[in-house]
Design a protein around this motif. Structure first.
Motif, PDB file in Angstrom:
ATOM      1  N   GLY A   1      14.280  60.029  43.976  1.00  0.00           N
ATOM      2  CA  GLY A   1      13.443  61.152  44.393  1.00  0.00           C
ATOM      3  C   GLY A   1      12.062  60.763  44.851  1.00  0.00           C
ATOM      4  N   LYS A   2      11.669  59.524  44.587  1.00  0.00           N
ATOM      5  CA  LYS A   2      10.361  59.054  45.054  1.00  0.00           C
ATOM      6  C   LYS A   2      10.448  58.686  46.544  1.00  0.00           C
ATOM      7  CE  LYS A   2       8.493  57.479  40.620  1.00  0.00           C
ATOM      8  NZ  LYS A   2       7.297  58.348  40.649  1.00  0.00           N
ATOM      9  N   SER A   3       9.292  58.589  47.179  1.00  0.00           N
ATOM     10  CA  SER A   3       9.249  58.368  48.619  1.00  0.00           C
ATOM     11  C   SER A   3       8.506  57.084  48.971  1.00  0.00           C
ATOM     12  CB  SER A   3       8.555  59.545  49.316  1.00  0.00           C
ATOM     13  OG  SER A   3       9.260  60.746  49.101  1.00  0.00           O
ATOM     14  N   CYS A   4       8.904  56.495  50.125  1.00  0.00           N
ATOM     15  CA  CYS A   4       8.212  55.353  50.707  1.00  0.00           C
ATOM     16  C   CYS A   4       8.097  55.602  52.206  1.00  0.00           C
ATOM     17  CB  CYS A   4       8.961  54.061  50.416  1.00  0.00           C
ATOM     18  SG  CYS A   4      10.643  54.027  51.087  1.00  0.00           S
TER      19      CYS A   4
ATOM     20  N   VAL B   1      12.860  59.203  51.608  1.00  0.00           N
ATOM     21  CA  VAL B   1      13.030  59.551  50.204  1.00  0.00           C
ATOM     22  C   VAL B   1      14.177  58.726  49.619  1.00  0.00           C
ATOM     23  CG1 VAL B   1      13.557  61.398  48.559  1.00  0.00           C
ATOM     24  CG2 VAL B   1      12.214  61.894  50.617  1.00  0.00           C
TER      25      VAL B   1
ATOM     26  N   ILE C   1       7.109  49.300  44.341  1.00  0.00           N
ATOM     27  CA  ILE C   1       7.449  50.431  43.463  1.00  0.00           C
ATOM     28  C   ILE C   1       6.197  51.192  43.068  1.00  0.00           C
ATOM     29  CG2 ILE C   1       8.267  51.007  41.125  1.00  0.00           C
ATOM     30  CD1 ILE C   1      10.486  48.911  41.530  1.00  0.00           C
ATOM     31  N   GLU C   2       5.118  50.468  42.804  1.00  0.00           N
ATOM     32  CA  GLU C   2       3.876  51.140  42.430  1.00  0.00           C
ATOM     33  C   GLU C   2       3.263  51.942  43.575  1.00  0.00           C
ATOM     34  OE1 GLU C   2       2.225  48.119  38.908  1.00  0.00           O
ATOM     35  OE2 GLU C   2       1.590  47.803  41.005  1.00  0.00           O
TER      36      GLU C   2
ATOM     37  N   GLY D   1       9.130  52.112  35.752  1.00  0.00           N
ATOM     38  CA  GLY D   1      10.354  52.776  36.171  1.00  0.00           C
ATOM     39  C   GLY D   1      11.593  51.913  36.152  1.00  0.00           C
TER      40      GLY D   1
ATOM     41  N   LEU E   1       5.155  53.807  45.558  1.00  0.00           N
ATOM     42  CA  LEU E   1       5.999  54.972  45.803  1.00  0.00           C
ATOM     43  C   LEU E   1       5.289  56.246  45.377  1.00  0.00           C
ATOM     44  CD1 LEU E   1       9.428  53.594  44.480  1.00  0.00           C
ATOM     45  CD2 LEU E   1       8.655  53.681  46.857  1.00  0.00           C
ATOM     46  N   THR E   2       5.571  57.327  46.078  1.00  0.00           N
ATOM     47  CA  THR E   2       4.979  58.622  45.748  1.00  0.00           C
ATOM     48  C   THR E   2       6.041  59.637  45.385  1.00  0.00           C
ATOM     49  OG1 THR E   2       5.030  59.284  48.086  1.00  0.00           O
ATOM     50  CG2 THR E   2       3.027  58.207  47.288  1.00  0.00           C
TER      51      THR E   2
ATOM     52  N   SER F   1      15.078  56.291  37.199  1.00  0.00           N
ATOM     53  CA  SER F   1      13.866  57.123  37.154  1.00  0.00           C
ATOM     54  C   SER F   1      13.099  57.116  38.470  1.00  0.00           C
ATOM     55  CB  SER F   1      12.944  56.645  36.026  1.00  0.00           C
ATOM     56  OG  SER F   1      12.437  55.360  36.310  1.00  0.00           O
ATOM     57  N   LEU F   2      13.477  56.228  39.392  1.00  0.00           N
ATOM     58  CA  LEU F   2      12.786  56.144  40.683  1.00  0.00           C
ATOM     59  C   LEU F   2      13.446  56.999  41.761  1.00  0.00           C
ATOM     60  CD1 LEU F   2      12.092  52.283  40.730  1.00  0.00           C
ATOM     61  CD2 LEU F   2      10.576  54.127  39.968  1.00  0.00           C
TER      62      LEU F   2
END
Length: 396
Positions: A332-335, A339, A392-393, A311, A395-396, A329-330
């Protein structure tokens, strides 16, 4: 109660992230800081000794507001040697850092309503300084496709009857981009046709890598030199950030105005630092070469590691000591913290959860990017980017 000019400028997101990182460090946490905008090297010892000698020999009093003659002559000699530019000492103003030189120039040139063209991404202080002078920042957007550099057609399209000044920063903070001679020649045709003033910020001049060369736009044509305010300083290449020595070289009428403004604001730059600056410019090439080689090695390592993170995509910069990868590209991903909706969210969550500090691109006018400084050790680069990759890996 507060003047309108004060409300026209915002807080620096760079400083906010840095302050948070420092807070975590004071709490005993192992923070890897890629936010720094200064070399991690000590000032070369011979420059330190020069400053100490100046203090011990009584060179601690006021100087002329625009600087000592010896330092102006050293600046003029450096500009002649490096760029074949000829300036007299009266055209050179020594200031309290390059940022101060830029502000002097804007105060001398910009009237309320004047438009100042600023390629984006940009160094954070350009637009705020324009606002403080009553001017109007006009941003010229760039992208990875042009290596974050403006084109001559873009410049021509942005010029209006109110345009007064173009700010050109090469090598660039935050992108590390360096304009080639052919790119500058194309811009120069537009500049000359419109008699546009240029503030050329060259503070990273000596930090270029591989076969890349720094070329000052002022060196292309005597008519361009007459339109250019060249700004540089000792902070970056000589690891002298805290010594606060910058300088400008410009047409005499502009230099005189800048000197008059400075005389009523700060008076002279730090006196012992000026004397140390003389030796830095005369004897500093070997020290610069050593630091530049270290920076280049770190840069190549950081770019390779960034481009192996899912990403993330990063161009290989030609100068300065920053990388400027995209993280679009990241979004909208969540941790655990929430978000990721913006690059500021990304940087805040990364620092909180992985103890890695970097600066959001939105602070430089480029949402969806981050700036990482490689003015830090190789072990820190490896550790920090390993943490970033793992985070980063996750992240959902």
């Amino acid at each position: 109660m507060i003047a309108k000019r004060a409300s026209s400028v915002g807080d620096s997101i760079t400083m906010a992230i840095t302050a948070y990182a420092q807070k975590l460090k004071k709490e005993g946490l192992d923070v890897i800081n890629f936010g720094a905008g200064e070399p991690d090297f000590d000032t070369p010892e011979f420059i330190q000794e020069s400053g100490i000698k100046a203090i011990r020999s009584g060179k601690t009093r006021y100087t002329a507001a625009t600087g000592i003659l010896e330092l102006k002559e050293a600046v003029a000699s450096s500009l002649k040697q490096d760029q074949n530019l000829v300036y007299t000492p009266s055209q050179i103003v020594i200031s309290c850092g390059a940022k101060h030189s830029i502000f002097n120039a804007m105060m001398a040139l910009i009237d309320p309503g004047d438009e100042v063209l600023i390629p984006s991404p940009y160094w954070v202080s350009y637009p705020d300084q324009v606002h403080l002078c009553g001017g109007i920042p006009v941003f010229i957007p760039t992208s990875e496709s042009t290596a974050f550099k403006i084109t001559a057609p873009q410049l021509k399209a942005a010029i209006t009857p109110k345009t007064k000044l173009l700010i050109l920063n090469s090598p660039s903070n935050p992108t590390g981009s360096v304009y080639t001679k052919s790119e500058l020649v194309a811009l120069a045709e537009v500049i000359l046709a419109h008699r546009l003033l240029v503030l050329s910020d060259e503070i990273y001049e000596k930090l270029v890598y591989g076969n890349v060369a720094h070329i000052s736009i002022a060196s292309l044509d005597p008519q361009l030199q007459d339109l250019t305010i060249l700004v540089n300083g000792l902070s970056k290449a000589y690891a002298m950030t805290g010594w606060r020595i910058g300088y400008s070289a410009s047409p005499l009428t502009i230099a005189t105005a800048m000197g008059t403004i400075q005389s009523h604001c700060t008076s002279n730059a730090n006196t012992p630092s000026q004397w140390a600056g003389v030796d830095a410019l005369i004897k500093g090439d070997a020290s610069i070469a050593t630091m530049r080689l270290a920076f280049e090695k770190r840069k190549n390592e950081m770019v390779a590691l960034l481009n192996h993170i899912p990403g993330v995509h990063c161009l290989n910069p030609d100068g300065a000591f920053y990388t400027f990868p995209t993280i679009a590209s990241l979004m909208g991903k969540s941790c655990k913290s929430g978000v990721i909706k913006t690059d500021a969210d990304f940087c805040q969550f990364l620092l909180k959860e992985a103890l890695v500090a970097c600066i959001p691109g939105s602070g430089f006018g480029a949402e969806g990017f981050i700036r990482l400084s490689y003015a830090t050790s190789l072990p820190d680069i490896h550790t920090g980017l390993s943490r970033m990759k793992q985070w980063i890996e996750s992240l959902t």
